[in-house]
Design a protein around this motif. Sequence first.
Motif, PDB file in Angstrom:
ATOM      1  N   MET A   1       0.825  -1.171   0.000  1.00  0.00           N
ATOM      2  CA  MET A   1       0.000   0.000   0.000  1.00  0.00           C
ATOM      3  C   MET A   1       0.880   1.248   0.000  1.00  0.00           C
ATOM      4  O   MET A   1       0.541   2.211  -0.668  1.00  0.00           O
ATOM      5  CB  MET A   1      -0.953  -0.030   1.193  1.00  0.00           C
ATOM      6  N   ARG A   2       1.978   1.200   0.740  1.00  0.00           N
ATOM      7  CA  ARG A   2       2.879   2.363   0.755  1.00  0.00           C
ATOM      8  C   ARG A   2       3.430   2.661  -0.628  1.00  0.00           C
ATOM      9  O   ARG A   2       3.658   3.800  -0.986  1.00  0.00           O
ATOM     10  CB  ARG A   2       4.037   2.123   1.723  1.00  0.00           C
ATOM     11  N   CYS A   6      -1.719  -0.865  -4.080  1.00  0.00           N
ATOM     12  CA  CYS A   6      -3.071  -1.194  -3.636  1.00  0.00           C
ATOM     13  C   CYS A   6      -3.567  -0.097  -2.708  1.00  0.00           C
ATOM     14  O   CYS A   6      -2.789   0.520  -1.989  1.00  0.00           O
ATOM     15  CB  CYS A   6      -3.084  -2.523  -2.873  1.00  0.00           C
ATOM     16  N   LYS A   7      -4.873   0.092  -2.708  1.00  0.00           N
ATOM     17  CA  LYS A   7      -5.454   1.116  -1.843  1.00  0.00           C
ATOM     18  C   LYS A   7      -5.878   0.570  -0.486  1.00  0.00           C
ATOM     19  O   LYS A   7      -5.945   1.311   0.483  1.00  0.00           O
ATOM     20  CB  LYS A   7      -6.651   1.761  -2.535  1.00  0.00           C
ATOM     21  N   THR A   8      -6.180  -0.723  -0.403  1.00  0.00           N
ATOM     22  CA  THR A   8      -6.651  -1.307   0.841  1.00  0.00           C
ATOM     23  C   THR A   8      -5.975  -2.668   1.070  1.00  0.00           C
ATOM     24  O   THR A   8      -5.504  -3.303   0.116  1.00  0.00           O
ATOM     25  CB  THR A   8      -8.176  -1.540   0.814  1.00  0.00           C
ATOM     26  N   PRO A   9      -5.964  -3.144   2.328  1.00  0.00           N
ATOM     27  CA  PRO A   9      -5.440  -4.497   2.586  1.00  0.00           C
ATOM     28  C   PRO A   9      -6.239  -5.562   1.828  1.00  0.00           C
ATOM     29  O   PRO A   9      -5.654  -6.522   1.317  1.00  0.00           O
ATOM     30  CB  PRO A   9      -5.594  -4.665   4.097  1.00  0.00           C
ATOM     31  N   ASP A  10      -7.560  -5.392   1.724  1.00  0.00           N
ATOM     32  CA  ASP A  10      -8.367  -6.364   0.982  1.00  0.00           C
ATOM     33  C   ASP A  10      -7.929  -6.450  -0.479  1.00  0.00           C
ATOM     34  O   ASP A  10      -7.850  -7.539  -1.053  1.00  0.00           O
ATOM     35  CB  ASP A  10      -9.853  -6.006   1.058  1.00  0.00           C
ATOM     36  N   GLU A  11      -7.646  -5.300  -1.067  1.00  0.00           N
ATOM     37  CA  GLU A  11      -7.181  -5.297  -2.456  1.00  0.00           C
ATOM     38  C   GLU A  11      -5.827  -5.995  -2.571  1.00  0.00           C
ATOM     39  O   GLU A  11      -5.585  -6.752  -3.516  1.00  0.00           O
ATOM     40  CB  GLU A  11      -7.082  -3.870  -2.982  1.00  0.00           C
ATOM     41  N   ALA A  12      -4.957  -5.785  -1.599  1.00  0.00           N
ATOM     42  CA  ALA A  12      -3.640  -6.430  -1.605  1.00  0.00           C
ATOM     43  C   ALA A  12      -3.783  -7.952  -1.551  1.00  0.00           C
ATOM     44  O   ALA A  12      -3.115  -8.679  -2.294  1.00  0.00           O
ATOM     45  CB  ALA A  12      -2.798  -5.928  -0.438  1.00  0.00           C
ATOM     46  N   PHE A  13      -4.651  -8.437  -0.654  1.00  0.00           N
ATOM     47  CA  PHE A  13      -4.867  -9.879  -0.583  1.00  0.00           C
ATOM     48  C   PHE A  13      -5.454 -10.405  -1.878  1.00  0.00           C
ATOM     49  O   PHE A  13      -5.021 -11.440  -2.384  1.00  0.00           O
ATOM     50  CB  PHE A  13      -5.775 -10.229   0.605  1.00  0.00           C
ATOM     51  N   GLU A  14      -6.427  -9.708  -2.421  1.00  0.00           N
ATOM     52  CA  GLU A  14      -7.071 -10.149  -3.648  1.00  0.00           C
ATOM     53  C   GLU A  14      -6.084 -10.197  -4.817  1.00  0.00           C
ATOM     54  O   GLU A  14      -6.032 -11.170  -5.557  1.00  0.00           O
ATOM     55  CB  GLU A  14      -8.242  -9.214  -3.988  1.00  0.00           C
ATOM     56  N   LEU A  17      -2.022 -12.022  -2.689  1.00  0.00           N
ATOM     57  CA  LEU A  17      -1.804 -13.038  -1.671  1.00  0.00           C
ATOM     58  C   LEU A  17      -2.758 -14.235  -1.726  1.00  0.00           C
ATOM     59  O   LEU A  17      -2.503 -15.236  -1.072  1.00  0.00           O
ATOM     60  CB  LEU A  17      -1.876 -12.398  -0.278  1.00  0.00           C
TER      61      LEU A  17
END
Length: 96
Positions: A1-2, A6-14, A17
């Motif tokens: 995110m930094r 990605c804008k959100t943790p959910d987006e990062a996982f999707e 991860l």
Amino acid sequence: MRAGLCKTPDEAFERFLKKNRPAWVPKAKMSALEGVELIHQAGGLAVMAHPGLNRTDEIIPALVDAGLDGIECFIPSTRPGLPSAIWRLPTNFTCS
């Protein structure tokens, strides 16, 4: 995110991860008995978390024999009667 990927943790996982995504790594599997031994070799305490969720109460005696150090007793999703059943265990077993 930094980094702005990605804008959100959910987006990062999707995006990264979840299974078969770029940063996904398969889980290493081991038995609970192997886990107790590995934790002790690393100098840690082996505590069984969420015993009621997995409905694996039958393995508790073997885990105690393997050196189990404790059992988590109170969690928000505990099924009714489980804490009292776990509190009775020390009369039957002695954890290290």
